[in-house]
Design a protein around this motif. Structure first.
Motif, PDB file in Angstrom:
ATOM      1  N   SER A  30       0.810  -1.219   0.000  1.00  0.00           N
ATOM      2  CA  SER A  30       0.000   0.000   0.000  1.00  0.00           C
ATOM      3  C   SER A  30       0.847   1.275   0.000  1.00  0.00           C
ATOM      4  O   SER A  30       0.308   2.366  -0.103  1.00  0.00           O
ATOM      5  N   GLY A  31       2.154   1.139   0.124  1.00  0.00           N
ATOM      6  CA  GLY A  31       3.028   2.298   0.130  1.00  0.00           C
ATOM      7  C   GLY A  31       3.210   2.926   1.502  1.00  0.00           C
ATOM      8  O   GLY A  31       3.843   3.969   1.629  1.00  0.00           O
ATOM      9  N   GLU A  32       2.661   2.304   2.531  1.00  0.00           N
ATOM     10  CA  GLU A  32       2.780   2.847   3.887  1.00  0.00           C
ATOM     11  C   GLU A  32       4.123   2.529   4.532  1.00  0.00           C
ATOM     12  O   GLU A  32       4.617   3.312   5.343  1.00  0.00           O
ATOM     13  N   ALA A  33       4.696   1.378   4.220  1.00  0.00           N
ATOM     14  CA  ALA A  33       5.939   0.939   4.865  1.00  0.00           C
ATOM     15  C   ALA A  33       7.112   1.774   4.381  1.00  0.00           C
ATOM     16  O   ALA A  33       7.253   2.038   3.191  1.00  0.00           O
ATOM     17  N   ARG A  34       7.947   2.184   5.315  1.00  0.00           N
ATOM     18  CA  ARG A  34       9.184   2.887   4.991  1.00  0.00           C
ATOM     19  C   ARG A  34      10.374   1.949   5.123  1.00  0.00           C
ATOM     20  O   ARG A  34      11.402   2.160   4.492  1.00  0.00           O
ATOM     21  N   LEU A  35      10.209   0.925   5.961  1.00  0.00           N
ATOM     22  CA  LEU A  35      11.296  -0.021   6.217  1.00  0.00           C
ATOM     23  C   LEU A  35      10.678  -1.362   6.584  1.00  0.00           C
ATOM     24  O   LEU A  35       9.820  -1.421   7.460  1.00  0.00           O
ATOM     25  N   VAL A  36      11.091  -2.416   5.898  1.00  0.00           N
ATOM     26  CA  VAL A  36      10.647  -3.777   6.220  1.00  0.00           C
ATOM     27  C   VAL A  36      11.837  -4.497   6.834  1.00  0.00           C
ATOM     28  O   VAL A  36      12.961  -4.391   6.337  1.00  0.00           O
ATOM     29  N   MET A  37      11.569  -5.232   7.921  1.00  0.00           N
ATOM     30  CA  MET A  37      12.643  -5.893   8.661  1.00  0.00           C
ATOM     31  C   MET A  37      12.327  -7.364   8.851  1.00  0.00           C
ATOM     32  O   MET A  37      11.184  -7.715   9.149  1.00  0.00           O
ATOM     33  N   LEU A  38      13.345  -8.190   8.688  1.00  0.00           N
ATOM     34  CA  LEU A  38      13.229  -9.630   8.875  1.00  0.00           C
ATOM     35  C   LEU A  38      14.058 -10.071  10.076  1.00  0.00           C
ATOM     36  O   LEU A  38      15.145  -9.538  10.304  1.00  0.00           O
ATOM     37  N   ALA A  39      13.564 -11.050  10.799  1.00  0.00           N
ATOM     38  CA  ALA A  39      14.350 -11.669  11.859  1.00  0.00           C
ATOM     39  C   ALA A  39      15.520 -12.416  11.224  1.00  0.00           C
ATOM     40  O   ALA A  39      15.442 -12.846  10.063  1.00  0.00           O
ATOM     41  N   SER A  40      16.581 -12.593  11.977  1.00  0.00           N
ATOM     42  CA  SER A  40      17.765 -13.270  11.443  1.00  0.00           C
ATOM     43  C   SER A  40      17.473 -14.702  11.020  1.00  0.00           C
ATOM     44  O   SER A  40      18.133 -15.234  10.133  1.00  0.00           O
ATOM     45  N   ASP A  41      16.459 -15.318  11.635  1.00  0.00           N
ATOM     46  CA  ASP A  41      16.126 -16.701  11.306  1.00  0.00           C
ATOM     47  C   ASP A  41      14.768 -16.831  10.617  1.00  0.00           C
ATOM     48  O   ASP A  41      14.120 -17.867  10.708  1.00  0.00           O
ATOM     49  N   ALA A  42      14.360 -15.785   9.896  1.00  0.00           N
ATOM     50  CA  ALA A  42      13.091 -15.838   9.156  1.00  0.00           C
ATOM     51  C   ALA A  42      13.160 -16.949   8.112  1.00  0.00           C
ATOM     52  O   ALA A  42      14.215 -17.209   7.526  1.00  0.00           O
ATOM     53  N   ALA A  43      12.037 -17.593   7.877  1.00  0.00           N
ATOM     54  CA  ALA A  43      11.967 -18.688   6.911  1.00  0.00           C
ATOM     55  C   ALA A  43      12.307 -18.197   5.504  1.00  0.00           C
ATOM     56  O   ALA A  43      12.100 -17.026   5.169  1.00  0.00           O
ATOM     57  N   GLU A  44      12.810 -19.115   4.692  1.00  0.00           N
ATOM     58  CA  GLU A  44      13.204 -18.770   3.325  1.00  0.00           C
ATOM     59  C   GLU A  44      12.030 -18.205   2.530  1.00  0.00           C
ATOM     60  O   GLU A  44      12.175 -17.232   1.790  1.00  0.00           O
ATOM     61  N   ASN A  45      10.850 -18.795   2.662  1.00  0.00           N
ATOM     62  CA  ASN A  45       9.675 -18.325   1.932  1.00  0.00           C
ATOM     63  C   ASN A  45       9.310 -16.890   2.344  1.00  0.00           C
ATOM     64  O   ASN A  45       9.010 -16.056   1.492  1.00  0.00           O
ATOM     65  N   THR A  46       9.361 -16.617   3.628  1.00  0.00           N
ATOM     66  CA  THR A  46       9.076 -15.266   4.122  1.00  0.00           C
ATOM     67  C   THR A  46      10.114 -14.287   3.587  1.00  0.00           C
ATOM     68  O   THR A  46       9.770 -13.177   3.155  1.00  0.00           O
ATOM     69  N   SER A  47      11.361 -14.697   3.571  1.00  0.00           N
ATOM     70  CA  SER A  47      12.438 -13.843   3.062  1.00  0.00           C
ATOM     71  C   SER A  47      12.250 -13.544   1.581  1.00  0.00           C
ATOM     72  O   SER A  47      12.452 -12.405   1.139  1.00  0.00           O
ATOM     73  N   LYS A  48      11.856 -14.556   0.809  1.00  0.00           N
ATOM     74  CA  LYS A  48      11.639 -14.349  -0.627  1.00  0.00           C
ATOM     75  C   LYS A  48      10.481 -13.391  -0.872  1.00  0.00           C
ATOM     76  O   LYS A  48      10.576 -12.493  -1.713  1.00  0.00           O
ATOM     77  N   LYS A  49       9.379 -13.583  -0.141  1.00  0.00           N
ATOM     78  CA  LYS A  49       8.227 -12.679  -0.294  1.00  0.00           C
ATOM     79  C   LYS A  49       8.609 -11.254   0.072  1.00  0.00           C
ATOM     80  O   LYS A  49       8.261 -10.307  -0.628  1.00  0.00           O
ATOM     81  N   ALA A  50       9.319 -11.098   1.180  1.00  0.00           N
ATOM     82  CA  ALA A  50       9.731  -9.769   1.621  1.00  0.00           C
ATOM     83  C   ALA A  50      10.640  -9.119   0.584  1.00  0.00           C
ATOM     84  O   ALA A  50      10.495  -7.938   0.275  1.00  0.00           O
ATOM     85  N   GLY A  51      11.563  -9.883   0.027  1.00  0.00           N
ATOM     86  CA  GLY A  51      12.457  -9.363  -1.002  1.00  0.00           C
ATOM     87  C   GLY A  51      11.705  -8.927  -2.239  1.00  0.00           C
ATOM     88  O   GLY A  51      11.986  -7.871  -2.819  1.00  0.00           O
ATOM     89  N   PHE A  52      10.724  -9.723  -2.642  1.00  0.00           N
ATOM     90  CA  PHE A  52       9.909  -9.387  -3.808  1.00  0.00           C
ATOM     91  C   PHE A  52       9.162  -8.078  -3.583  1.00  0.00           C
ATOM     92  O   PHE A  52       9.201  -7.177  -4.421  1.00  0.00           O
ATOM     93  N   TYR A  53       8.478  -7.975  -2.450  1.00  0.00           N
ATOM     94  CA  TYR A  53       7.697  -6.763  -2.174  1.00  0.00           C
ATOM     95  C   TYR A  53       8.591  -5.547  -1.970  1.00  0.00           C
ATOM     96  O   TYR A  53       8.252  -4.442  -2.397  1.00  0.00           O
ATOM     97  N   ALA A  54       9.720  -5.722  -1.328  1.00  0.00           N
ATOM     98  CA  ALA A  54      10.635  -4.598  -1.134  1.00  0.00           C
ATOM     99  C   ALA A  54      11.121  -4.072  -2.480  1.00  0.00           C
ATOM    100  O   ALA A  54      11.139  -2.861  -2.709  1.00  0.00           O
ATOM    101  N   GLU A  55      11.471  -4.978  -3.374  1.00  0.00           N
ATOM    102  CA  GLU A  55      11.970  -4.572  -4.682  1.00  0.00           C
ATOM    103  C   GLU A  55      10.873  -3.934  -5.527  1.00  0.00           C
ATOM    104  O   GLU A  55      11.069  -2.867  -6.104  1.00  0.00           O
ATOM    105  N   THR A  56       9.717  -4.576  -5.616  1.00  0.00           N
ATOM    106  CA  THR A  56       8.658  -4.059  -6.482  1.00  0.00           C
ATOM    107  C   THR A  56       7.983  -2.808  -5.922  1.00  0.00           C
ATOM    108  O   THR A  56       7.484  -1.992  -6.684  1.00  0.00           O
ATOM    109  N   CYS A  57       7.997  -2.650  -4.608  1.00  0.00           N
ATOM    110  CA  CYS A  57       7.326  -1.495  -3.993  1.00  0.00           C
ATOM    111  C   CYS A  57       8.300  -0.396  -3.589  1.00  0.00           C
ATOM    112  O   CYS A  57       7.886   0.636  -3.062  1.00  0.00           O
ATOM    113  N   GLY A  58       9.587  -0.613  -3.801  1.00  0.00           N
ATOM    114  CA  GLY A  58      10.577   0.402  -3.502  1.00  0.00           C
ATOM    115  C   GLY A  58      10.793   0.650  -2.014  1.00  0.00           C
ATOM    116  O   GLY A  58      11.034   1.775  -1.596  1.00  0.00           O
TER     117      GLY A  58
END
Length: 127
Positions: A30-58
């Protein structure tokens, strides 16, 4: 608890911290997030989703030096693998505190500072 985790607690109390996959990634979409943060032991699937959204949403994405249990304890939850800060000033202050303890986060701080500066410049041109 260290100052970085204390600051996340402040963000939560101020209503500027969104936790969980649906909340954090929804804030990125939605464009509200300024910073997305992952735990050091976040699951691979969660990390991939976060990476995708961070890249596509800037949105800037960082992997924190804390595991899900530590973040969950700080937030009063069992665990927390992903979260987002929605306020630009809180996001910048958080990265300043994090990079003072962990210098490897300085590039993320510089990137966020540049993004905030360019947004401010665009806004000034419109007025």
């Amino acid at each position: 608890m260290d100052k970085v985790l204390n600051f996340l607690g402040l963000c939560k109390r101020a209503g500027s911290l969104v936790t969980g996959e649906d909340g954090a990634l929804g804030a990125a979409r939605s464009g509200e997030a300024r910073l997305v943060m992952l735990a050091s032991d976040a699951a691979e699937n969660t990390s991939k989703k976060a990476g995708f959204y961070a890249e596509t949403c800037g949105v800037i994405l960082v992997r924190l030096p804390y595991d899900k249990d530590v973040l969950g304890d700080m937030l009063g939850r069992r665990v927390c693998a992903i979260m987002a800060i929605t306020d630009k000033n809180f996001a910048k202050s958080f990265l300043e505190k994090l990079s003072s303890d962990y210098p490897g986060y300085k590039p993320a701080l510089e990137e966020l500072t540049e993004k905030l500066k360019s947004r401010k410049e665009r806004r000034e041109k419109l007025h």
